[in-house]
Every structure is written in structure tokens, then in C-alpha cells.
Design a protein around this motif. Structure first.
Motif, PDB file in Angstrom:
ATOM      1  N   ILE A  13       0.829  -1.212   0.000  1.00  0.00           N
ATOM      2  CA  ILE A  13       0.000   0.000   0.000  1.00  0.00           C
ATOM      3  C   ILE A  13       0.861   1.259   0.000  1.00  0.00           C
ATOM      4  O   ILE A  13       0.619   2.186  -0.763  1.00  0.00           O
ATOM      5  N   TYR A  14       1.874   1.294   0.863  1.00  0.00           N
ATOM      6  CA  TYR A  14       2.653   2.518   1.030  1.00  0.00           C
ATOM      7  C   TYR A  14       3.963   2.534   0.246  1.00  0.00           C
ATOM      8  O   TYR A  14       4.622   3.562   0.191  1.00  0.00           O
ATOM      9  N   GLY A  15       4.343   1.411  -0.349  1.00  0.00           N
ATOM     10  CA  GLY A  15       5.584   1.345  -1.110  1.00  0.00           C
ATOM     11  C   GLY A  15       5.424   1.981  -2.479  1.00  0.00           C
ATOM     12  O   GLY A  15       4.316   2.254  -2.942  1.00  0.00           O
ATOM     13  N   GLY A  16       6.527   2.169  -3.135  1.00  0.00           N
ATOM     14  CA  GLY A  16       6.514   2.750  -4.471  1.00  0.00           C
ATOM     15  C   GLY A  16       6.168   1.708  -5.520  1.00  0.00           C
ATOM     16  O   GLY A  16       5.879   0.542  -5.229  1.00  0.00           O
ATOM     17  N   TRP A  17       6.216   2.133  -6.769  1.00  0.00           N
ATOM     18  CA  TRP A  17       5.883   1.234  -7.875  1.00  0.00           C
ATOM     19  C   TRP A  17       6.875   0.087  -7.992  1.00  0.00           C
ATOM     20  O   TRP A  17       6.523  -1.003  -8.441  1.00  0.00           O
ATOM     21  N   ASP A  18       8.117   0.320  -7.589  1.00  0.00           N
ATOM     22  CA  ASP A  18       9.095  -0.767  -7.627  1.00  0.00           C
ATOM     23  C   ASP A  18       8.670  -1.929  -6.727  1.00  0.00           C
ATOM     24  O   ASP A  18       8.744  -3.093  -7.113  1.00  0.00           O
ATOM     25  N   ILE A  19       8.149  -1.610  -5.549  1.00  0.00           N
ATOM     26  CA  ILE A  19       7.689  -2.629  -4.611  1.00  0.00           C
ATOM     27  C   ILE A  19       6.441  -3.325  -5.147  1.00  0.00           C
ATOM     28  O   ILE A  19       6.319  -4.552  -5.077  1.00  0.00           O
ATOM     29  N   LYS A  20       5.515  -2.551  -5.675  1.00  0.00           N
ATOM     30  CA  LYS A  20       4.280  -3.131  -6.218  1.00  0.00           C
ATOM     31  C   LYS A  20       4.579  -4.090  -7.376  1.00  0.00           C
ATOM     32  O   LYS A  20       4.017  -5.190  -7.452  1.00  0.00           O
ATOM     33  N   ILE A  21       5.475  -3.693  -8.262  1.00  0.00           N
ATOM     34  CA  ILE A  21       5.849  -4.550  -9.394  1.00  0.00           C
ATOM     35  C   ILE A  21       6.518  -5.822  -8.887  1.00  0.00           C
ATOM     36  O   ILE A  21       6.195  -6.933  -9.325  1.00  0.00           O
ATOM     37  N   ALA A  22       7.442  -5.692  -7.939  1.00  0.00           N
ATOM     38  CA  ALA A  22       8.143  -6.865  -7.402  1.00  0.00           C
ATOM     39  C   ALA A  22       7.174  -7.822  -6.723  1.00  0.00           C
ATOM     40  O   ALA A  22       7.275  -9.042  -6.894  1.00  0.00           O
ATOM     41  N   MET A  23       6.222  -7.295  -5.973  1.00  0.00           N
ATOM     42  CA  MET A  23       5.251  -8.158  -5.299  1.00  0.00           C
ATOM     43  C   MET A  23       4.330  -8.853  -6.296  1.00  0.00           C
ATOM     44  O   MET A  23       3.995 -10.030  -6.114  1.00  0.00           O
ATOM     45  N   ALA A  24       3.932  -8.145  -7.333  1.00  0.00           N
ATOM     46  CA  ALA A  24       3.079  -8.761  -8.360  1.00  0.00           C
ATOM     47  C   ALA A  24       3.834  -9.871  -9.075  1.00  0.00           C
ATOM     48  O   ALA A  24       3.291 -10.968  -9.298  1.00  0.00           O
ATOM     49  N   VAL A  25       5.081  -9.621  -9.435  1.00  0.00           N
ATOM     50  CA  VAL A  25       5.902 -10.651 -10.097  1.00  0.00           C
ATOM     51  C   VAL A  25       6.093 -11.842  -9.165  1.00  0.00           C
ATOM     52  O   VAL A  25       5.952 -13.007  -9.573  1.00  0.00           O
ATOM     53  N   ALA A  26       6.391 -11.575  -7.892  1.00  0.00           N
ATOM     54  CA  ALA A  26       6.589 -12.656  -6.928  1.00  0.00           C
ATOM     55  C   ALA A  26       5.311 -13.477  -6.754  1.00  0.00           C
ATOM     56  O   ALA A  26       5.370 -14.705  -6.651  1.00  0.00           O
ATOM     57  N   LEU A  27       4.169 -12.826  -6.746  1.00  0.00           N
ATOM     58  CA  LEU A  27       2.901 -13.544  -6.638  1.00  0.00           C
ATOM     59  C   LEU A  27       2.688 -14.473  -7.824  1.00  0.00           C
ATOM     60  O   LEU A  27       2.372 -15.652  -7.654  1.00  0.00           O
ATOM     61  N   ILE A  28       2.901 -13.947  -9.010  1.00  0.00           N
ATOM     62  CA  ILE A  28       2.698 -14.750 -10.222  1.00  0.00           C
ATOM     63  C   ILE A  28       3.687 -15.926 -10.263  1.00  0.00           C
ATOM     64  O   ILE A  28       3.305 -17.060 -10.531  1.00  0.00           O
ATOM     65  N   VAL A  29       4.953 -15.646  -9.969  1.00  0.00           N
ATOM     66  CA  VAL A  29       5.963 -16.700  -9.980  1.00  0.00           C
ATOM     67  C   VAL A  29       5.683 -17.713  -8.865  1.00  0.00           C
ATOM     68  O   VAL A  29       5.835 -18.920  -9.045  1.00  0.00           O
ATOM     69  N   GLY A  30       5.234 -17.238  -7.700  1.00  0.00           N
ATOM     70  CA  GLY A  30       4.957 -18.111  -6.570  1.00  0.00           C
ATOM     71  C   GLY A  30       3.815 -19.076  -6.802  1.00  0.00           C
ATOM     72  O   GLY A  30       3.726 -20.109  -6.141  1.00  0.00           O
TER      73      GLY A  30
END
Length: 111
Positions: free
Chosen positions: A67-84
Motif C-alpha cells: 500500500i505505502y511502497g513505491g511502484w518498484d515494490i508493487k511490481i516486485a510483489m506482483a511478479v513474486a505472486l505470479i511466480v509463486g
């Protein structure tokens, strides 16, 4: 002579806080073990609550940075979710790390 703080000196209040936190952590951990080992059978409601703890902890660790992180964090979390969803944990960690590095240094996000 004046007291000087060095790299290896510690404030007494900080040391006391560390000791109190360690004692509190120990007693909460051992207390749960003693409580559960004293029961012959775990009640179904307590078992349901204990089964929900990992999801609750994961949510508290992930929600705030997302929620409070920048776009870099949001992109990394989305990629990690998909890969996970498809690969094991170490691959997920590497993919998230690679995504945040690409977002930060490749796209200039979050710098």
C-alpha cells in the motif's frame, strides 16, 4: 573525564529494553507451549484460530509495503505472486529481487 560512546558501547536503557523484550518473547513462546501441552485435546475454535495465524502474519508483512511502497515494490510483489503460483520459494524470492532491481535501475522507479 568525560564518558565517550564508542562503536561497542551501549546505552543502559537500550540494554534494559533488549533484556525485557527477550524475557517477554521467551515467556510468550513458552507460555503457548505450556498451555497447549496441558490440554488433552485442542478445542476446534482454538485450532481454527491457530491455523489462521500464518495467513494473518503474511498479510501484515505484505499489505503495508504494498500500500505505502513505491511502484518498484508493487511490481516486485506482483511478479513474486505470479511466480509463486507456479514455482517454489527460492525462485519466488529471486524473481521478486530481480523485478525490484529492474524497476529501480532499469525503469528508474523508487530511487
Amino acid at each position: 573525564m568525560q564518558d565517550q560512546m564508542t562503536a561497542f558501547s551501549i546505552d543502559p536503557n537500550t540494554a534494559l529494553l533488549i533484556v525485557i523484550a527477550a524475557i517477554a518473547t521467551y515467556f510468550t513462546r513458552i507460555g503457548g507451549y505450556v498451555l497447549l501441552s496441558s490440554m488433552k485435546r485442542i478445542p476446534p475454535r482454538l485450532e481454527s484460530a491457530l491455523n489462521a495465524v500464518p495467513a494473518a502474519v503474511l498479510t501484515t508483512l505484505v499489505a503495508q509495503p504494498f500500500i505505502y511502497g513505491g511502484w518498484d515494490i508493487k511490481i516486485a510483489m506482483a511478479v513474486a505472486l505470479i511466480v509463486g503460483l507456479r514455482f517454489p520459494g527460492l525462485t519466488l524470492l529471486f524473481a521478486g529481487w530481480a523485478a525490484v532491481m529492474a524497476a529501480r535501475y532499469g525503469m528508474g522507479l523508487g530511487l
